[in-house]
Design a protein around this motif. Structure first.
Motif, PDB file in Angstrom:
ATOM      1  N   LEU A   1       0.809  -1.224   0.000  1.00 54.07           N
ATOM      2  CA  LEU A   1       0.000   0.000   0.000  1.00 54.07           C
ATOM      3  C   LEU A   1       0.842   1.274   0.000  1.00 54.07           C
ATOM      4  O   LEU A   1       0.537   2.208  -0.755  1.00 54.07           O
ATOM      5  CB  LEU A   1      -0.965  -0.013   1.197  1.00 54.07           C
ATOM      6  N   PRO A   2       1.907   1.392   0.804  1.00 53.46           N
ATOM      7  CA  PRO A   2       2.715   2.628   0.730  1.00 53.46           C
ATOM      8  C   PRO A   2       3.355   2.850  -0.629  1.00 53.46           C
ATOM      9  O   PRO A   2       3.453   3.983  -1.098  1.00 53.46           O
ATOM     10  CB  PRO A   2       3.784   2.402   1.823  1.00 53.46           C
ATOM     11  N   LEU A   3       3.766   1.764  -1.294  1.00 49.10           N
ATOM     12  CA  LEU A   3       4.365   1.893  -2.618  1.00 49.10           C
ATOM     13  C   LEU A   3       3.330   2.336  -3.641  1.00 49.10           C
ATOM     14  O   LEU A   3       3.618   3.159  -4.522  1.00 49.10           O
ATOM     15  CB  LEU A   3       4.992   0.564  -3.034  1.00 49.10           C
ATOM     16  N   THR A   4       2.125   1.797  -3.538  1.00 51.50           N
ATOM     17  CA  THR A   4       1.046   2.235  -4.421  1.00 51.50           C
ATOM     18  C   THR A   4       0.700   3.694  -4.171  1.00 51.50           C
ATOM     19  O   THR A   4       0.416   4.443  -5.114  1.00 51.50           O
ATOM     20  CB  THR A   4      -0.198   1.355  -4.201  1.00 51.50           C
ATOM     21  N   LEU A   5       0.751   4.114  -2.918  1.00 50.52           N
ATOM     22  CA  LEU A   5       0.465   5.502  -2.571  1.00 50.52           C
ATOM     23  C   LEU A   5       1.490   6.447  -3.192  1.00 50.52           C
ATOM     24  O   LEU A   5       1.137   7.523  -3.697  1.00 50.52           O
ATOM     25  CB  LEU A   5       0.437   5.662  -1.047  1.00 50.52           C
ATOM     26  N   ILE A   6       2.759   6.052  -3.181  1.00 51.96           N
ATOM     27  CA  ILE A   6       3.804   6.870  -3.814  1.00 51.96           C
ATOM     28  C   ILE A   6       3.534   7.008  -5.304  1.00 51.96           C
ATOM     29  O   ILE A   6       3.654   8.094  -5.895  1.00 51.96           O
ATOM     30  CB  ILE A   6       5.186   6.251  -3.559  1.00 51.96           C
ATOM     31  N   LEU A   7       3.162   5.900  -5.937  1.00 50.60           N
ATOM     32  CA  LEU A   7       2.900   5.902  -7.371  1.00 50.60           C
ATOM     33  C   LEU A   7       1.741   6.827  -7.727  1.00 50.60           C
ATOM     34  O   LEU A   7       1.831   7.644  -8.656  1.00 50.60           O
ATOM     35  CB  LEU A   7       2.620   4.472  -7.835  1.00 50.60           C
ATOM     36  N   PHE A   8       0.651   6.736  -6.972  1.00 52.91           N
ATOM     37  CA  PHE A   8      -0.510   7.571  -7.262  1.00 52.91           C
ATOM     38  C   PHE A   8      -0.267   9.032  -6.864  1.00 52.91           C
ATOM     39  O   PHE A   8      -0.835   9.941  -7.474  1.00 52.91           O
ATOM     40  CB  PHE A   8      -1.748   7.032  -6.538  1.00 52.91           C
TER      41      PHE A   8
END
Length: 382
Positions: free
Chosen positions: A44-51
């Motif tokens: 989830l934190p990695l997806t948050l960075i991407l978005f």
């Protein structure tokens, strides 16, 4: 579909999510919900960075269409009133590229679901890593091919540092890793680090040298080397299938020492194992050698101007990256060579070892045939 930034990111996230769920479904553990929750928390934190990068980039230009973003970034010049907007756009591009690399698992700072990964068969753990990195590579190429503009060097610099991190981290971990399952995953990530180095070199050349209207795109350049990447991954997958064919749930082969004397017990499988390891070592004529040789040539061709502008010298940063690539390749060759010595020279642990999974052995032989046909085709074409 792939002309919209958010659609592209959602497609990439969906592929990563599906392969992770498929891997979890194949684990025979009672706490699958706990494992799935752990996977969600780690990604989830990695997806948050991407978005976050996507929101910053699309908000700074007022659209999520990749073609529109490219036109706006190319039209904007460094003017006093646009400094903040350009900074936000640059930050968005950096977060998207770095977030995608972390999301695809190419930075091996830690192995997510380490205990669960050990319970997967070799072919599934290797295939899941390969699908994740291939999906991330396709996402990066499509994004960079559409977004990169002539007056922007952020992308190539980010890819340069990511290549340094991936190559150095995987090379260091290969020296200390003892389990074969993790070694195969590290080999996949090592090839992915070569991909980042080549993509950074292509971005530099495209920005500095291909200024004509008929210049070839980044997508076309990377498509030419795609077979080398795929067949290099195929050699790792074939080695994973070979390990699955010799061991079951109760007698799984986990460490390189369990392969010693394999060619004395199973001559065909032992010869196939040596063949795959030679391919990964970088023997000339095979896909891994061609891939690394092309990348090193591309890195050495990059130059930087001198103060007198009388002649160009090689780029110090990319020369350092090529040296790192050579050192990491030597470490891969050392690890594979050590396994070859154990397979061919050491005293065998057993005599006439059984092959409980003949289907995996058949897939392994198919990988050998595919690699030989590809290598012979490349040699003949030269």
């Amino acid at each position: 579909m792939f002309k919209d930034l958010y659609s592209l990111i959602l497609s990439f996230e969906l592929v990563c999510f599906l392969i992770s769920m498929f891997a979890l479904c194949c684990i025979r553990v009672k706490q699958k919900q706990t494992e799935a929750l752990l996977l969600l928390k780690s990604s989830l934190p990695l997806t948050l960075i991407l978005f976050t990068g996507a929101v910053l980039l699309s908000a700074s230009v007022g659209s999520s269409d990749l073609g529109f973003i490219h036109r706006i970034l190319e039209r904007n010049k460094p003017e006093p009133g646009l400094v903040l907007k350009q900074s936000i756009s640059a930050l968005g591009i950096v977060l998207i590229v770095a977030g995608a690399v972390f999301r695809m698992g190419a930075i091996p700072l830690h192995f997510r679901l380490g205990e669960s990964l050990k319970k997967l068969p070799y072919w599934l753990s290797t295939l899941s890593a390969m699908i994740s990195v291939c999906a991330g590579a396709i996402f990066l190429i499509l994004f960079i091919n559409t977004i990169v503009v002539f007056n922007s060097s952020y992308t190539e610099q980010v890819l340069f540092f990511l290549a340094v991190i991936v190559l150095s981290a995987t090379a260091g971990l290969l020296l200390i890793e003892t389990e074969l399952k993790m070694v195969l995953v590290l080999l996949v990530l090592q090839i992915t680090g070569v991909f980042f180095a080549q993509l950074s070199a292509v971005c530099w050349k495209w920005r500095h040298e291909s200024l004509g209207a008929d210049s070839i795109s980044i997508l076309d350049v990377m498509r030419e080397s795609a077979p080398e990447y795929l067949f290099s991954y195929l050699s790792i997958l074939g080695l994973a299938c070979l390990l699955d064919s010799m061991g079951g749930r109760r007698s799984e082969i986990r460490y390189p020492e369990q392969l010693q004397g394999l060619i004395s017990d199973q001559r065909i499988l032992g010869g196939v194992a040596i063949f795959f390891l030679l391919v990964l070592m970088g023997v000339p004529g095979f896909s891994a050698f061609q891939l690394k040789w092309q990348t090193m040539q591309a890195l050495f061709e990059i130059h930087q101007g001198t103060s007198t502008e009388t002649m160009a010298v090689v780029h110090a940063g990319y020369v350092g990256l090529s040296v790192l690539l050579a050192v990491s390749s030597a470490i891969v060759a050392f690890v594979c060579g050590k396994m070859i010595i154990q397979i061919s020279c050491a005293k065998p642990l057993a005599r006439y070892r059984a092959i409980p999974n003949k289907g995996m052995a058949f897939i392994c032989y198919c990988c050998v045939i595919g690699l030989l046909m590809f290598s012979l085709g490349r040699i003949v074409s030269l």
